[in-house]
Design a protein around this motif. Structure first.
Motif, PDB file in Angstrom:
ATOM      1  N   ARG A 152      11.829 -37.056 -12.764  1.00 44.21           N
ATOM      2  CA  ARG A 152      12.624 -36.441 -11.695  1.00 44.21           C
ATOM      3  C   ARG A 152      12.879 -34.970 -11.975  1.00 44.21           C
ATOM      4  N   LEU A 155       9.728 -33.139 -11.318  1.00 43.95           N
ATOM      5  CA  LEU A 155       9.486 -33.039  -9.878  1.00 43.95           C
ATOM      6  C   LEU A 155      10.340 -31.942  -9.257  1.00 43.95           C
ATOM      7  N   VAL A 156      11.613 -31.868  -9.669  1.00 43.92           N
ATOM      8  CA  VAL A 156      12.490 -30.806  -9.169  1.00 43.92           C
ATOM      9  C   VAL A 156      11.956 -29.437  -9.585  1.00 43.92           C
ATOM     10  N   PHE A 158       8.850 -28.672 -10.258  1.00 46.11           N
ATOM     11  CA  PHE A 158       7.636 -28.422  -9.483  1.00 46.11           C
ATOM     12  C   PHE A 158       7.990 -27.925  -8.078  1.00 46.11           C
ATOM     13  N   CYS A 159       8.993 -28.546  -7.458  1.00 46.35           N
ATOM     14  CA  CYS A 159       9.406 -28.122  -6.109  1.00 46.35           C
ATOM     15  C   CYS A 159       9.947 -26.697  -6.117  1.00 46.35           C
ATOM     16  N   VAL A 160      10.717 -26.351  -7.157  1.00 44.98           N
ATOM     17  CA  VAL A 160      11.252 -24.988  -7.268  1.00 44.98           C
ATOM     18  C   VAL A 160      10.123 -23.976  -7.392  1.00 44.98           C
ATOM     19  N   LEU A 162       7.074 -24.352  -6.380  1.00 43.76           N
ATOM     20  CA  LEU A 162       6.350 -24.334  -5.108  1.00 43.76           C
ATOM     21  C   LEU A 162       7.084 -23.473  -4.083  1.00 43.76           C
ATOM     22  N   VAL A 163       8.403 -23.597  -4.038  1.00 42.71           N
ATOM     23  CA  VAL A 163       9.194 -22.777  -3.106  1.00 42.71           C
ATOM     24  C   VAL A 163       9.082 -21.299  -3.472  1.00 42.71           C
ATOM     25  N   THR A 166       5.742 -19.954  -2.477  1.00 41.24           N
ATOM     26  CA  THR A 166       5.651 -19.740  -1.028  1.00 41.24           C
ATOM     27  C   THR A 166       6.364 -18.458  -0.622  1.00 41.24           C
TER      28      THR A 166
END
Length: 276
Positions: A152, A155-156, A158-160, A162-163, A166
């Protein structure tokens, strides 16, 4: 009947050599197989080089078929020797053994399919059986459990990333634009990911001062966060080790925190038992 017993004896002996590693013959077979796999992969790699293909293409083609026939015989011999044929055929190694020979035959009707033979390299994983690295299964399980427990957090993270990629990608597209190689936002995000991971291919370079400033911020961000996944996994591994130690207690003083290979209690000096 004697012929049947002879066939059964031959099958058992062959099975011990092919599937076993506790005999000298079994070890030599696996080592020879690994060398054959490496040589076959090397031949495929060399064949992809233009000047080598032009000079030695015929020889490399002959070697490819030699190894394919050799591995085909080995595959069907494994099926013949094993008592659990279905289990072997659909096992990981069974599927890899099959897929490592199919591309050569497929290349007869599909152009370029022979390069799929690189999957043969997966067969080198058999070296783990030869070297008996199963003794490290406890350490491998510790690592896998640590990865699972930190999934988890990763995953968090990775999302950070990715944001951030972007956001920086959109900024670079707005600042640099197509005239400097940033043709669209997805391409700009690709550049950001390459830069933030400190790889930096150099295929797209910002030209404006503002673009270079954003690029510097992206690089510094990459250096700032590159150690985060390592820290997460390391912390989880440390917690897992502590949990293991906490369950290993002394029968005399009932203190916990001993190493798994400890023979005596660090608190009272009493002998530790396997059931402690």
């Amino acid at each position: 009947r004697e012929w049947h017993m002879s066939q059964q004896s031959l099958r058992e002996k062959t099975s011990i050599i092919i599937f076993g590693t506790h005999t000298r013959a079994g070890q030599l077979f696996d080592i020879a197989l690994i060398y054959a796999i490496l040589l076959s992969v090397a031949a495929i790699m060399l064949d992809s080089v233009a000047w080598i293909h032009d000079s030695y293409g015929t020889l490399l083609y002959a070697l490819e078929w030699f190894f394919t026939v050799l591995f085909t015989l080995e595959y069907f011999t494994r099926i013949y020797c094993t008592n659990e044929r279905r289990k072997y055929i659909f096992s990981f190694y069974g599927l890899v053994d099959l897929f490592s020979i199919v591309p050569t035959y497929l290349a007869l009707v599909v152009t370029g399919a022979n390069y799929l033979l690189m999957i043969r390299l997966l067969r080198v994983l058999r070296i783990f059986r030869v070297l008996k690295l199963a003794r490290y299964s406890l350490e491998a399980n510790l690592l896998l459990r640590s990865l699972y427990m930190s999934r988890r957090k990763i995953l968090v993270f990775f999302c950070v990333v990715l944001v951030l990629s972007t956001i920086f990608g959109c900024l670079m597209f707005a600042v640099e634009g197509p005239e400097h190689g940033f043709d669209n936002i997805p391409l700009s995000i690709y550049w950001t990911i390459v830069t933030i991971t400190t790889v930096g291919y150099g295929d797209i370079i910002p030209q404006t001062v503002m673009g270079q400033f954003i690029a510097s911020a992206v690089m510094l961000t990459g250096y700032s966060i590159i150690a985060v996944p390592t820290g997460i996994i390391t912390a989880e591994m440390a917690s897992e080790l502590q949990r293991k130690k906490a369950t290993f207690t002394c029968n005399s003083c009932h203190h916990a925190g001993h190493d798994n290979d400890a023979l005596h209690c660090k608190w009272c000096g009493a002998q530790l038992h396997s059931g402690a």
